[in-house]
Design a protein around this motif. Structure first.
Motif, PDB file in Angstrom:
ATOM      1  N   GLU A 295       0.830  -1.206   0.000  1.00  0.00           N
ATOM      2  CA  GLU A 295       0.000   0.000   0.000  1.00  0.00           C
ATOM      3  C   GLU A 295       0.864   1.256   0.000  1.00  0.00           C
ATOM      4  O   GLU A 295       0.623   2.195  -0.772  1.00  0.00           O
ATOM      5  CB  GLU A 295      -0.913  -0.005   1.223  1.00  0.00           C
ATOM      6  N   ASP A 299       1.545   4.051  -3.013  1.00  0.00           N
ATOM      7  CA  ASP A 299       1.326   5.483  -2.803  1.00  0.00           C
ATOM      8  C   ASP A 299       2.555   6.293  -3.214  1.00  0.00           C
ATOM      9  O   ASP A 299       2.446   7.414  -3.718  1.00  0.00           O
ATOM     10  CB  ASP A 299       1.011   5.763  -1.329  1.00  0.00           C
ATOM     11  N   TYR A 326      -5.342  -6.199 -14.823  1.00  0.00           N
ATOM     12  CA  TYR A 326      -4.653  -5.104 -14.144  1.00  0.00           C
ATOM     13  C   TYR A 326      -4.911  -3.759 -14.828  1.00  0.00           C
ATOM     14  O   TYR A 326      -4.945  -2.714 -14.167  1.00  0.00           O
ATOM     15  CB  TYR A 326      -3.157  -5.389 -14.056  1.00  0.00           C
ATOM     16  N   LEU A 329      -8.118  -2.511 -13.443  1.00  0.00           N
ATOM     17  CA  LEU A 329      -7.906  -1.919 -12.127  1.00  0.00           C
ATOM     18  C   LEU A 329      -7.268  -0.540 -12.249  1.00  0.00           C
ATOM     19  O   LEU A 329      -7.635   0.400 -11.531  1.00  0.00           O
ATOM     20  CB  LEU A 329      -7.014  -2.822 -11.274  1.00  0.00           C
ATOM     21  N   ASP A 333      -8.145   3.024 -10.637  1.00  0.00           N
ATOM     22  CA  ASP A 333      -7.166   3.646  -9.737  1.00  0.00           C
ATOM     23  C   ASP A 333      -5.807   2.997  -9.985  1.00  0.00           C
ATOM     24  O   ASP A 333      -5.616   1.824  -9.658  1.00  0.00           O
ATOM     25  CB  ASP A 333      -7.576   3.459  -8.276  1.00  0.00           C
ATOM     26  N   LYS A 335      -3.052   3.173  -8.452  1.00  0.00           N
ATOM     27  CA  LYS A 335      -2.416   2.669  -7.234  1.00  0.00           C
ATOM     28  C   LYS A 335      -2.981   1.309  -6.829  1.00  0.00           C
ATOM     29  O   LYS A 335      -2.267   0.452  -6.317  1.00  0.00           O
ATOM     30  CB  LYS A 335      -2.582   3.680  -6.102  1.00  0.00           C
ATOM     31  N   THR A 336      -4.272   1.112  -7.083  1.00  0.00           N
ATOM     32  CA  THR A 336      -4.887  -0.183  -6.768  1.00  0.00           C
ATOM     33  C   THR A 336      -4.285  -1.287  -7.624  1.00  0.00           C
ATOM     34  O   THR A 336      -4.023  -2.397  -7.146  1.00  0.00           O
ATOM     35  CB  THR A 336      -6.410  -0.115  -6.985  1.00  0.00           C
ATOM     36  N   HIS A 339      -0.819  -1.966  -6.276  1.00  0.00           N
ATOM     37  CA  HIS A 339      -0.955  -2.653  -4.997  1.00  0.00           C
ATOM     38  C   HIS A 339      -1.278  -4.126  -5.215  1.00  0.00           C
ATOM     39  O   HIS A 339      -0.711  -5.018  -4.564  1.00  0.00           O
ATOM     40  CB  HIS A 339      -2.062  -1.975  -4.180  1.00  0.00           C
ATOM     41  N   ALA A 340      -2.188  -4.404  -6.132  1.00  0.00           N
ATOM     42  CA  ALA A 340      -2.585  -5.786  -6.410  1.00  0.00           C
ATOM     43  C   ALA A 340      -1.413  -6.609  -6.930  1.00  0.00           C
ATOM     44  O   ALA A 340      -1.233  -7.781  -6.558  1.00  0.00           O
ATOM     45  CB  ALA A 340      -3.735  -5.801  -7.409  1.00  0.00           C
TER      46      ALA A 340
END
Length: 697
Positions: A295, A299, A326, A329, A333, A335-336, A339-340
């Motif tokens: 996370e 960021d 992806y 996603l 976002d 960043k999501t 993150h994934a």
């Protein structure tokens, strides 16, 4: 006791011989032998503390009866029924000269390898490091976790910066630089000291450098000779040498240490490395740490193209389905999406599964690129190496060798070798070793760090700047020290310092190794002896019997050697301590923190020890020595020690403890090392040219 019918045994042997080499990988008996018998009878039944079993003439029934009634020696009756039967059959069929002949190198096992804490840190550093060059470096560990060491310069993030200012109060200096734990206490600007610039208008020396977040110790160095604390520093602490280290603490709200909350890797006895793939299990604590790190990294990261970053994260191109998922996603976002990917098993695990290739599997080009990169430079493969995989450059031995030698020339390979030696010798443990401050007040955190740096720098120098041989690692008559380590030892100079008193040699003579193998207030012949037996000779000893107890009461004013000689008088202990204490006792001239001493409790310390049975336990040989250099020479010239180094390198680089199924690959590499005169760099290259590097069963 139940004996198997002779006809069944004959039929089994006949089928085994007709089907080709003995299948050690799938043999229950081989696994049981390694677990319960090998420590006494030897890896291939050659004998040791127990009798030879290779080419045994006893029948399966007789062996089964002996095992059921008498074995294991310290716990008879623990292996009966199927256990005894499997072992007996293995001894008769697997421990034979013909079955053990290494006519070919069989494929190794398919596996997934969880990134170690080091590998995770290095990978995210390579993927997300940003900024302009600001600080000189010799290795990745010289830089903050997000920064890369490129062409001798760190690429930092701005929030890690610190401004240093020095007022000379009218005195004239030619140079002023900063030295601290962030640049290995560089004694000169050329060695990595951070130079301050003189401003004639203000009369001040000043400079701003990136040194990384966290707590740091440092000093100002005037004309590369006088070391002083920083008058402007908000805090200071004793340097253990009669002076003061300046203290600074840097916090960076945008930063995250990606391994801060990851559990430390467990290390089983006999496997000193953090790379043990069998022990790398994901727990709830791992999951929480991965989620939190992903996370914050997401960021922090700049906007990225899913296809591009996915290739780097997964160390291969994304599949069509992955790319679609992806990108969807990322549309919602970015960043999501990142993150994934950061919490995906495709990122957290290194794949060594391969693809079907005839009767075995072969690693894919991208798996080969990944294995090469982590083996040589300890981090994820570069775009160039992934391109090489894509273009087929890793499909043959010539391409493998070309890239292996190119990676070996990468500056990061030095740090990887340093890490190998620190873990192999246990020297890094000196950072957390418990040493009583009242007895050793100068054994400070700064001193410990300097001693670890000594071992790392020495190993890197030997392998890349010296002869590059195992022999020099063990017997070198010099070391590499910074000012703190030099003061600790009492050396007059820094950098490469030669031993002139005949007291020390190679790795065994370094305080990081000696202090790690001692207790907080006294030395330990047992710990030092076990280090030599296990880490340098790969000689394992049985665990002590439950009734062994401790040392009998003796005169508290006696020397440590005198106290431990009681082991030789205790029948339950003597069998093993005959091999342990006789080695460790010869290192008693070095105190619990690794410095020289002539007396203990006011009594002179007897010199010398005995490196018994250096090639194999149970051979009844002696190798007496008077000094540590003599012991080092005995180890360096032994076949057992060079063979052990091959084992240790393979454990570190491949993450597995070898079994009989992998034995032939190791035996071939032992011969390669010997023919190369002990050249460690050549061993590293040859290890990837071994067929089992790319082939899997």
């Amino acid at each position: 006791m139940r004996a198997r019918p002779l006809c069944v045994v004959v039929m089994f042997v006949a089928c085994s011989n007709s089907d080709g080499p003995y299948d050690y990988a799938n043999s229950k008996g081989a696994a049981l032998y390694q677990e319960q018998c090998q420590v006494c009878h030897g890896e291939t039944g050659e004998g040791g503390l127990g009798p030879q079993l290779r080419d045994s003439k006893k029948s399966v029934g007789d062996l089964e009866g002996i095992i059921s009634e008498r074995m294991p020696a310290n716990a008879p009756g623990q292996c009966t029924g199927e256990c005894a039967s499997e072992l007996a059959q293995f001894i008769r069929e697997g421990l034979t000269s013909s079955a053990l002949a290494c006519n070919a190198v069989p494929p190794s096992a398919r596996r997934l390898r969880l990134l170690t804490r080091r590998e995770y840190r290095a990978t995210v550093k390579d993927l997300f490091g940003t900024g302009a060059p600001a600080m000189s470096c010799a290795r990745e560990t010289d830089c903050a976790y997000r920064d890369t060491c490129s062409s001798g310069q760190c690429e930092p993030t701005a929030c890690d910066a610190q401004t240093f200012v020095f007022d000379p109060q009218g005195r004239t200096y030619s140079h002023v630089h900063v030295a601290g734990d962030f640049n290995q206490w560089a004694s000169t600007i050329a060695a990595g000291g951070l130079p301050l610039a003189y401003d004639a208008a203000t009369g001040l020396w000043a400079g701003t450098f990136t040194v990384g977040t966290g707590r740091h110790l440092y000093k100002l160095v005037l004309d590369e000779q006088q070391w002083i604390s920083d008058p402007r520093a908000p805090a200071s602490e004793s340097d253990g040498l009669g002076g003061q280290n300046s203290v600074m603490e840097l916090a960076c709200s945008a930063s995250v240490d990606p391994i801060a909350n990851l559990p430390v890797e467990s290390r089983k006895a006999g496997f000193p490395f953090d790379t043990d793939s069998a022990a790398a299990l994901v727990t709830a604590a791992h999951v929480d740490a991965y989620l939190a790190a992903a996370e914050k990294l997401a960021d922090f990261a700049a906007p990225v193209d899913v296809k591009t970053i996915g290739r780097r994260l997964f160390r291969r191109p994304l599949t069509a389905d992955e790319l679609t998922r992806y990108q969807a996603l990322a549309t919602m976002d970015p960043k999501t999406a990142l993150h994934a990917m950061l919490v995906s098993p495709e990122f957290l695990y290194r794949s060594e599964l391969g693809e079907k290739h005839g009767d075995h599997y072969r690693l894919t080009p991208y798996e080969i690129a990944t294995a090469l990169s982590f083996m040589f430079v300890g981090t994820t493969p570069s775009d160039e190496l992934l391109d090489a995989a894509e273009h087929g450059e890793l499909d043959n031995a010539a391409g493998l060798e070309k890239w292996a030698r190119a990676l070996l020339a990468d500056p990061r390979a030095r740090s990887q070798v340093g890490e190998l030696v620190l873990q192999w010798t246990g020297a890094q443990n000196v950072l957390t070793a418990d040493k009583r401050a009242d007895l050793f007040p100068d054994f400070t955190d700064a001193t410990r760090a300097a001693l670890v740096s000594e071992t790392r720098s020495f190993a890197e120098h030997v392998v890349f700047d010296g002869s590059g041989t195992f022999g020099e690692l063990m017997t070198a008559d010099y070391t590499i020290v910074d000012p703190i380590a030099a003061k600790f030892y009492g050396f007059a100079g820094t950098g490469r310092v030669s031993y002139t008193d005949g007291r020390r040699a190679g790795l065994l003579g370094q305080a990081s190794v000696l202090a790690t193998t001692a207790h907080s207030d006294q030395t330990s012949p047992v710990l030092r002896g076990l280090l030599v037996r296990r880490n340098f000779l790969c000689q394992e000893l049985p665990p002590p019997p439950a009734f062994a107890g401790g040392l009998p009461a003796v005169d508290p004013n006696a020397t440590t050697r005198d106290r431990f000689e009681m082991h030789s008088k205790n029948g339950a202990c003597a069998g093993c301590h005959h091999y342990i204490d006789s080695v460790g006792a010869g290192l008693e001239r070095f105190d619990p923190v690794g410095r020289w001493r002539d007396t203990e409790n006011g009594k002179p310390i007897a010199a010398g020890g005995n490196m018994r049975d250096v090639e194999r336990l149970g051979t009844g040989t002696d190798a007496e020595y008077e000094t540590l250099p003599e012991l080092a020479q005995t180890i360096a010239t032994s076949t057992a020690a060079q063979s052990c180094f091959v084992r240790q390198y393979l454990r570190f680089s491949r993450g597995v403890r070898e079994t009989l199924a992998e034995r032939c690959a190791r035996v071939k590499l032992e011969a390669k090392l010997a023919s190369a005169g002990g050249d460690i760099r050549e061993l590293m290259v040859q290890s990837v040219l071994s067929p089992d590097f790319v082939e899997r069963r």
